[in-house]
Design an enzyme around this catalytic site. Structure first.
Site, PDB file in Angstrom:
ATOM      1  N   ASP A  36      35.529  60.383   3.748  1.00 40.17           N
ATOM      2  CA  ASP A  36      36.128  61.621   3.252  1.00 40.17           C
ATOM      3  C   ASP A  36      35.653  61.938   1.841  1.00 40.17           C
ATOM      4  O   ASP A  36      35.434  63.088   1.484  1.00 40.17           O
ATOM      5  CB  ASP A  36      37.663  61.519   3.254  1.00 40.17           C
ATOM      6  CG  ASP A  36      38.218  61.612   4.669  1.00 40.17           C
ATOM      7  OD1 ASP A  36      37.428  61.926   5.584  1.00 40.17           O
ATOM      8  OD2 ASP A  36      39.424  61.363   4.858  1.00 40.17           O
ATOM      9  N   ASP A 116      44.842  58.222  16.713  1.00 42.83           N
ATOM     10  CA  ASP A 116      43.520  57.818  16.258  1.00 42.83           C
ATOM     11  C   ASP A 116      42.716  57.288  17.445  1.00 42.83           C
ATOM     12  O   ASP A 116      42.636  56.086  17.668  1.00 42.83           O
ATOM     13  CB  ASP A 116      43.673  56.740  15.175  1.00 42.83           C
ATOM     14  CG  ASP A 116      42.413  56.616  14.352  1.00 42.83           C
ATOM     15  OD1 ASP A 116      41.496  57.426  14.557  1.00 42.83           O
ATOM     16  OD2 ASP A 116      42.344  55.700  13.514  1.00 42.83           O
ATOM     17  N   ARG A 135      34.727  64.841  23.280  1.00 47.80           N
ATOM     18  CA  ARG A 135      34.548  65.981  22.402  1.00 47.80           C
ATOM     19  C   ARG A 135      33.094  66.103  21.927  1.00 47.80           C
ATOM     20  O   ARG A 135      32.597  67.204  21.697  1.00 47.80           O
ATOM     21  CB  ARG A 135      35.487  65.811  21.206  1.00 47.80           C
ATOM     22  CG  ARG A 135      35.327  66.871  20.188  1.00 47.80           C
ATOM     23  CD  ARG A 135      36.459  66.780  19.181  1.00 47.80           C
ATOM     24  NE  ARG A 135      36.010  67.235  17.901  1.00 47.80           N
ATOM     25  CZ  ARG A 135      35.992  66.486  16.812  1.00 47.80           C
ATOM     26  NH1 ARG A 135      36.404  65.248  16.863  1.00 47.80           N
ATOM     27  NH2 ARG A 135      35.581  66.976  15.681  1.00 47.80           N
ATOM     28  N   GLU A 171      43.916  62.964  23.667  1.00 46.02           N
ATOM     29  CA  GLU A 171      43.283  61.836  22.995  1.00 46.02           C
ATOM     30  C   GLU A 171      43.365  60.602  23.883  1.00 46.02           C
ATOM     31  O   GLU A 171      44.447  60.242  24.355  1.00 46.02           O
ATOM     32  CB  GLU A 171      44.054  61.587  21.680  1.00 46.02           C
ATOM     33  CG  GLU A 171      43.269  60.900  20.629  1.00 46.02           C
ATOM     34  CD  GLU A 171      42.362  61.845  19.825  1.00 46.02           C
ATOM     35  OE1 GLU A 171      42.297  63.072  20.142  1.00 46.02           O
ATOM     36  OE2 GLU A 171      41.699  61.339  18.916  1.00 46.02           O
ATOM     37  N   LYS A 312      47.130  63.684   6.549  1.00 52.85           N
ATOM     38  CA  LYS A 312      46.643  62.316   6.709  1.00 52.85           C
ATOM     39  C   LYS A 312      47.508  61.336   5.939  1.00 52.85           C
ATOM     40  O   LYS A 312      47.835  61.573   4.774  1.00 52.85           O
ATOM     41  CB  LYS A 312      45.194  62.209   6.215  1.00 52.85           C
ATOM     42  CG  LYS A 312      44.207  63.016   7.038  1.00 52.85           C
ATOM     43  CD  LYS A 312      43.802  62.325   8.315  1.00 52.85           C
ATOM     44  CE  LYS A 312      42.793  61.240   8.048  1.00 52.85           C
ATOM     45  NZ  LYS A 312      41.459  61.454   8.466  1.00 52.85           N
TER      46      LYS A 312
END
Ligand code: IVH
Length: 666
Positions: A36, A116, A135, A171, A312
């Protein structure tokens, strides 16, 4: 500042490389936080230098790339990513911006755990699963239908009133239980370990043999409609999730709805605490606007929709370097390898050391000194080394050798065949004594301010104490002889010692480090006898009468008090004015006569919940019987829950329990 173009090139290459390692090779070299940081820096330089922006920059693309070995699938609508936020203020800004964009129309929010795992798209035609695709880069993904068909939580056929055509997103993840089992198996067969459940899930999805994938036991949560034909009359996302459930699609149970930011932040906090005990990894929360008609109005940016964002949680994983390993001798003689790490910031604190638990763990991780490693820290728990980044090895890493003599006293170490621990059996081992005294003074024990490890070491080295009872004979004059002490510090320590003389009996017992006796056991013993004298006079049989102790423990504790050494120390303490106080009586009798059993995962440590029961005069037990009044059932309740139903014992959930324990405010 250097040349921005040069920095941009560097960052783009780095980010592309890490994308490949993360998405395609499942072997990341840096943590999400480090990634990040690179990404944000690139974005910032590009924003400040618009002419340097280019269409192929990673800031313009969504993610990894599909694999060559699977059939490539173009998603009907792109699978976008989410904008990340990191604070309550970010969320408020996000909400205000959206409110402005929809010019005052009513907006409510759905908050979901951010799983996650691996983003997935499932296509159902006439209710039948016809396609599952990853994805990928958001536009194109891999056809992983055969692997996904092996998941128990993905229905092959929808139930209820299903539509003609449905493309639904969610997910795929590996539960923590399945992850540990898989890594244990891999360790046995000498295969490289997966760094975390996400990588394990990604690795599994990429297996070309579905029968192997089936064995890995993946799970799936669905959270978003992609395409639905014919269009439904459903107006809100929360109704859509309810509809999913009627179709047999698995929806996360921890989803909540909010009218405004009020309450949302507490929910984040609550979930952040709770998530340690869940069986899946969640790295944040997703906030979605509930009114789906606004999605068109809000639209999306290149990467992410405006109607959703991610919040987050602070990072839990980081990478570091194992610089050396210390062998630490604990107060019971167990020798534990402790990692000295290159300092790294994780979840707001700088980490330099982490326990390696035992040598089996070192072997399981395949760890060497000099290795780049993953470290993790969950909640308040001490950091752990969870994996080696093998791709970063340069060849001069050194094996970690298991010692055969005690690093403190040189006595031979003992290793139980069945136990993974190695133990120094010398009862005069100086390291054990030092740790034992530091434990005695620690916060949960006698809570003596100013008597930390350094001071204990110095007092022992200068022969000012030989055992814990000597603490109570220390005087100011002696202390001032040590370089560690000045007037003020010596006075503070003596005050701390003074205060500890009347510590509650349970804390005193815990401080003594009685074998098999943690805080809970010490509380039981303390409540049962009420005073140190009574304990010292008690025969072995008296310990066996303590409810909830068990015979083995009762014998061990009785044996400890029968040792001449123990008696000697206790007598010395008494003459030096150590008089433990009886533990305080329950604060109320609200639950008097009621027995509670906790089962499944509840959002606080079970011991804490039991303590609440006891403080209100009730009893906490570990087994369900006719005598049980309430079974408090958390997530994944098993046998105890079934037994309660069979016996007709009242079953309540954790919220009801908390409600019962609330004291009326006067
Ligand atoms: S909604 C356009 N909901 O997080 C909105 N995503 O970092 C798309 N994810 O690509 C996603 N849990 O793979 C949504 N409850 C959730 C999620 C979730 C995990 C993943 C998803 C997405 C990624 C973005």
């Amino acid at each position: 500042m250097g040349d921005p173009q040069e920095r941009i090139n560097f960052l783009r290459n780095e980010i592309r490389r890490h994308n490949r390692l993360y998405y395609t090779e499942n072997s990341p070299e840096i943590s999400d936080g480090e990634y990040d940081a690179l990404y944000s820096e690139l974005k910032k330089i590009e924003e400040e230098n618009p002419p340097l922006v280019s269409a192929d920059s990673p800031t313009r693309k969504v993610g990894g790339g599909p694999l060559p070995s699977f059939r490539s699938i173009v998603h009907k609508t792109p699978m976008l990513s989410l904008e990340n936020t990191y604070s309550g203020d970010d969320i408020k800004t996000w909400i205000e911006r959206n409110r402005r964009l929809v010019s005052g129309r009513r907006v409510t929010f759905v908050v979901e755990p951010k799983i996650d795992g691996i983003g997935i798209s499932l296509t159902y035609e006439k209710g039948k699963l016809v396609l599952a695709a990853t994805r990928g880069d958001g536009v194109k993904g891999d056809d992983v239908t055969d692997n996904v068909k092996t998941l128990k939580s993905v229905p092959l056929m929808l139930s209820g009133n299903f539509p003609e055509y449905l493309e639904v997103r969610g997910e795929v993840y590996m539960s923590r239980g399945a992850f540990s089992a898989l890594n244990a198996e891999r360790a046995l067969s000498g295969e490289a370990l997966f760094a975390n459940p996400r990588n394990a899930a990604a690795g599994t999805m990429k297996l070309l043999d579905p029968s192997r994938a089936a064995k890995r036991k993946l799970d799936c949560f669905l959270y978003q409609a992609g395409v639905l034909v014919p269009p439904t009359k459903i107006k809100t996302h929360s109704e859509m999730l309810e509809y999913f459930k009627t179709l047999g699609l698995r929806v996360n149970p921890s989803i909540r709805q909010f009218d405004s930011v009020g309450g949302m932040l507490e929910f984040f906090e609550e979930f952040n605490l709770k998530r340690q005990s869940l069986d899946y990894d969640a790295d944040g929360m997703v906030i979605k606007i509930n009114e789906m008609e606004l999605y068109g109005v809000l639209g999306h940016t290149l990467k992410a929709p405006r109607w959703a964002c991610a919040y987050k949680f602070p990072a839990q994983q980081a990478s570091s370097v194992l610089e050396s390993v210390d062998m630490q001798v604990g107060r019971t003689g167990v020798v534990t390898p402790v990692a000295n790490l290159k300092a790294v910031k994780l979840g707001g604190v700088v980490i330099k050391r982490a326990t390696l638990h035992n040598f089996d763990e070192v072997g399981r991780l395949g760890l060497k000194v000099g290795d780049s490693v993953w470290i993790e820290r969950r909640g308040d728990v001490i950091p752990k080394v969870t994996g080696v980044i093998v791709s970063k090895r340069v060849g001069d890493e050194k094996d970690i050798i298991e010692p055969d003599v005690c690093p403190a006293c040189g006595s031979p170490l003992y290793k139980d065949e069945e136990d993974v621990r190695i133990v120094c059996t010398n009862s005069f081992c100086p390291a054990q004594l030092e740790r034992g005294i530091a434990h005695f003074a620690s916060r949960k024990a006698m809570d003596i301010d100013g008597l930390g490890e350094k001071v204990v070491k110095s007092l022992l080295e200068n022969s000012m104490i030989k055992d814990v009872s000597d603490i109570y004979a220390l005087g100011k004059k002696e202390l001032l002889e040590l370089p560690l002490f000045k007037e003020k510090k010596a006075a503070a320590l003596l005050e701390g010692i003074e205060k500890s003389r009347r510590r509650p009996l349970s804390k005193f017992l815990f401080a003594m480090g009685i074998p098999f006796s943690g805080e809970k056991v010490c509380r039981l013993v303390s409540r049962h006898f009420g005073s140190l004298e009574k304990i010292m006079d008690a025969p072995e049989s008296a310990f066996e009468e303590i409810d909830g102790l068990g015979d083995v423990r009762a014998k061990a504790i009785a044996g400890y008090f029968a040792l001449p050494g123990t008696e000697g120390i206790l007598v010395k303490m008494k003459t030096r004015g150590v008089l433990p106080a009886p533990d305080s009586a329950p604060v109320s009798d609200k639950l008097a006569g009621k027995t509670f059993v906790f089962t499944g995962k509840i959002p606080m440590p079970r011991e804490k919940a039991q303590e609440i029961v006891m403080s209100l005069g009730g009893k906490a037990s570990g087994t369900v019987s006719e005598k049980t009044d309430f079974v408090v059932a958390g997530e994944k309740s098993g046998e105890k829950y079934k037994k309660a139903l069979k016996l007709g014992v009242a079953v309540i959930d954790f919220e009801e329990f908390m409600e019962m324990t609330k004291e009326k405010t006067k």
